[in-house]
Design an enzyme around this catalytic site. Structure first.
Site, mmCIF file in Angstrom:
data_model
loop_
_atom_site.group_PDB
_atom_site.id
_atom_site.type_symbol
_atom_site.label_atom_id
_atom_site.label_comp_id
_atom_site.label_asym_id
_atom_site.label_seq_id
_atom_site.Cartn_x
_atom_site.Cartn_y
_atom_site.Cartn_z
ATOM 1 N N HIS A 90 8.926 -7.457 0.601
ATOM 2 C CA HIS A 90 8.057 -8.584 0.251
ATOM 3 C C HIS A 90 7.786 -8.609 -1.241
ATOM 4 C CE1 HIS A 90 4.186 -6.241 0.019
ATOM 5 N NE2 HIS A 90 4.793 -5.461 0.898
ATOM 6 N N ASP A 92 5.200 -10.622 -2.485
ATOM 7 C CA ASP A 92 3.785 -10.938 -2.751
ATOM 8 C C ASP A 92 3.017 -9.638 -2.915
ATOM 9 O OD1 ASP A 92 4.119 -10.364 0.051
ATOM 10 O OD2 ASP A 92 2.151 -11.241 0.449
ATOM 11 N N GLU A 157 3.627 -11.232 3.191
ATOM 12 C CA GLU A 157 3.399 -10.012 3.970
ATOM 13 C C GLU A 157 1.956 -9.556 3.866
ATOM 14 O OE1 GLU A 157 3.343 -5.835 5.225
ATOM 15 O OE2 GLU A 157 2.745 -6.650 3.310
ATOM 16 N N HIS A 217 -38.080 -18.583 4.637
ATOM 17 C CA HIS A 217 -38.982 -17.747 3.841
ATOM 18 C C HIS A 217 -39.315 -16.501 4.669
ATOM 19 C CE1 HIS A 217 -42.469 -16.387 1.674
ATOM 20 N NE2 HIS A 217 -42.303 -17.341 0.756
ATOM 21 N N ARG A 332 -6.478 -1.721 14.071
ATOM 22 C CA ARG A 332 -5.091 -1.245 13.983
ATOM 23 C C ARG A 332 -4.674 -0.875 15.397
ATOM 24 N NH1 ARG A 332 -2.604 -2.342 8.934
ATOM 25 N NH2 ARG A 332 -4.365 -2.529 7.530
ATOM 26 N N SER A 403 0.682 -1.549 8.657
ATOM 27 C CA SER A 403 1.398 -2.519 9.492
ATOM 28 C C SER A 403 2.392 -3.329 8.671
ATOM 29 C CB SER A 403 0.396 -3.499 10.125
ATOM 30 O OG SER A 403 -0.690 -2.801 10.686
HETATM 31 N N1 BES Z 1 3.273 -1.489 2.475
HETATM 32 C C1 BES Z 1 2.257 -1.896 3.401
HETATM 33 C C2 BES Z 1 2.456 -1.302 4.784
HETATM 34 C C3 BES Z 1 2.006 0.125 4.848
HETATM 35 C C4 BES Z 1 0.668 0.420 4.684
HETATM 36 C C5 BES Z 1 2.887 1.113 5.066
HETATM 37 C C6 BES Z 1 0.236 1.727 4.734
HETATM 38 C C7 BES Z 1 2.478 2.414 5.098
HETATM 39 C C8 BES Z 1 1.148 2.726 4.927
HETATM 40 C C9 BES Z 1 2.216 -3.399 3.535
HETATM 41 O O1 BES Z 1 2.453 -4.063 2.328
HETATM 42 C C10 BES Z 1 0.834 -3.800 3.981
HETATM 43 O O2 BES Z 1 -0.098 -3.576 3.272
HETATM 44 N N2 BES Z 1 0.738 -4.391 5.148
HETATM 45 C C11 BES Z 1 -0.469 -4.967 5.623
HETATM 46 C C12 BES Z 1 -0.081 -5.891 6.729
HETATM 47 C C13 BES Z 1 -1.154 -6.756 7.262
HETATM 48 C C14 BES Z 1 -1.772 -7.646 6.232
HETATM 49 C C15 BES Z 1 -0.608 -7.574 8.403
HETATM 50 C C16 BES Z 1 -1.416 -3.906 6.112
HETATM 51 O O3 BES Z 1 -1.003 -2.909 6.703
HETATM 52 O O4 BES Z 1 -2.625 -4.077 5.898
HETATM 53 ZN ZN ZN Z 2 0.623 -3.880 1.107
#
Ligand code: BES
Ligand code: ZN
Length: 462
Positions: A90, A92, A157, A217, A332, A403
């Site tokens: 990604h 972004d 992402e 108030h 999560r 994620s």
């Molecule tokens: N690179 C991360 C994913 C990641 C996070 C891998 C921690 C290993 C350890 C990715 O860019 C990310 O931050 N993903 C988001 C996805 C969410 C917004 C759906 C995340 O995990 O918060």
């Molecule tokens: Zn990230």
């Protein structure tokens, strides 16, 4: 006879500095996907990458539009008889706040002590360029890549890949592949090549508790009406019990029980909890009773409050009872939990916790499913070999608590496992001030990618 990979490695060594310079240039584009005020920066980042890939011998490149931010796409079609690898990443990045905590400007990356500091350097622009650079090395040193390659680099992402499934359906023909690799995770520790074989999923939503049409108030009304800030605080606090279990009804129903073998594999990793606490800048490891820290982070679901707001937050006092309170909440998830199902369970649970006389509104923002790789698939041995060849150490299997919604989706679409070959570090400050990329890892990452393509070229695909 010299190994035909030699000139590729020589090229990577010879262009070490230029690769860093190119990463710096790309990271100057503030492609913050959550910044609705500047979508043109995310587009500029996609176009910058597309144009760069077009100079690396790609047989075609494109900007793939979505209802949100665009993705960049490129293809190196060399021979239909060879296997095809799909690379995902990604472009972004996360917001930069709090800005005063950065030691150098987030969008003017600087090198200090072998690390490059800046937003997006490791998450995920640096890891995308690891692949682009490995591709370039093959193209320049050997005339072409050793397998067919497709590269999809999305722009949403960090905000939950909200339009990715649409895009994947529309572009299904472009995304067929024999192998899939994603470089957007961290290694277990410095110099330890680590293949990530599990990611948690996510369900993200906001919650609002409102009680009055406007702020009241606190002298005239205090003690006589609901206070939404206190009501929401009580409701959120009730989402865990004293053992750290989530109290939401049904929450654990679909969670797979950890096997002894899984527990043993995790326990065999050289995890130093004290060092982890220190490196995180926190003071204690806490969580669900009955599980170790790594088990909690990798294999157990969690429920967190990501933000909380209500009432007066300006300078000095203001005596009001706020009309509403809001929280951002995310869970999560682990196999076989489903984001929408979990969000609905939490919503129902919150509604039950709310006292009469307040209104609770829950709004689902995004979700992604968890992933657990079938590690007995032969591609894992291939990837281990490639990774260890570059780093000179045995490769370990790890999981991550983060994620990446694409991963599970592509595994379902292609029926192939997704390789997670990441080059970050656990304390890389991703999403935080002073995000950094270890430049030695960047360099060895490029070699690992090159070795991976080389090893895949020797497989016969089905
Ligand atoms: N690179 C991360 C994913 C990641 C996070 C891998 C921690 C290993 C350890 C990715 O860019 C990310 O931050 N993903 C988001 C996805 C969410 C917004 C759906 C995340 O995990 O918060
Ligand atoms: Zn990230």
């Amino acid at each position: 006879m010299t190994d035909p990979i030699e000139p590729v490695v020589t090229f990577i060594d010879a262009h070490r500095q230029r690769f860093v310079d190119e990463l710096v240039t790309w990271c100057k584009i503030p492609s913050i996907s959550s910044d609705a005020a500047h979508p043109e920066e995310v587009r500029r980042s996609a176009e910058h990458l597309r144009a760069h890939l077009a100079t690396l011998g790609a047989t075609s490149t494109a900007i793939l539009e979505t209802k949100g931010h665009p993705a960049a796409y490129a293809e190196w079609k060399v021979d239909p008889a060879l296997p095809t690898l799909l690379i995902y990443g990604h472009h972004d990045v996360q917001p930069i706040d709090p800005l005063p905590a950065w030691h150098s400007p987030p969008f003017d990356p600087q090198v200090r002590e072998g690390r490059l500091y800046g937003r997006g350097v490791v998450d995920d622009k640096g890891q995308v360029l690891i692949h682009a650079n490995a591709i370039e090395a093959f193209v320049r040193a050997r005339g072409r890549v050793p397998i067919n390659i497709k590269m999809l680099v999305e722009g949403e992402e960090e905000i939950g890949s909200v339009h990715l499934e649409d895009l994947m359906q529309r572009e299904a023909a472009r995304l067929t592949a024999d192998y899939v690799v994603v470089s957007d995770t961290a290694m277990f520790g410095r110099g330890i090549p680590s293949l990530c074989v599990g990611l948690r999923g996510i369900a993200y939503f906001d919650v609002e508790v409102s009680a009055h049409e406007m702020d009241l108030h606190s002298g005239s009304f205090g003690g006589g009406v609901h206070n939404p800030a206190l009501v929401l605080a009580r409701m959120l606090a009730a989402l865990h019990d004293e053992n750290g279990h989530v109290t939401v009804e049904g929450f654990y129903e679909k969670v797979r029980t950890l096997t002894d073998a899984e527990r043993a594999e995790i326990a065999s990793l050289p995890f130093d909890e004290r060092a982890w606490i220190a490196a995180s800048g926190t003071h204690a490891a806490v969580g669900e009773r009955g599980f170790t820290t790594l088990e909690r982070l990798w294999t157990r679901p969690s429920l967190e409050c990501n933000g909380l707001t209500a009432g007066w937050q300006g300078h000095g006092p203001k005596t009001v009872i706020p009309a509403f309170a809001r929280a951002k909440v995310s869970c999560r998830l682990v196999p076989d939990q489903d984001p929408k199902e979990i969000a609905a369970q939490v919503e129902a649970h919150l509604a039950k916790l709310a006292p009469a006389g307040v209104k609770v509104t829950t709004h689902y923002i995004h979700g992604g499913r968890p992933y657990l790789a079938p590690t007995d698939h032969p591609v894992f041995e291939i990837a281990k070999r490639a990774f260890s060849r570059a780093f000179g150490k045995p490769t370990v299997f790890i999981r991550e608590g983060g994620s990446i919604p694409f991963v599970r989706t592509i595994a379902d679409v292609t029926g192939k496992p997704c390789l997670l070959m990441g080059f970050g570090q656990p304390d890389e400050n991703a999403h935080a001030p002073n995000e950094w990329l270890d430049l030695e890892n960047f360099h060895l990452g490029i070699k690992s990618a090159a070795f991976l393509y080389d090893e895949l070229a020797r497989t016969t695909h089905t």
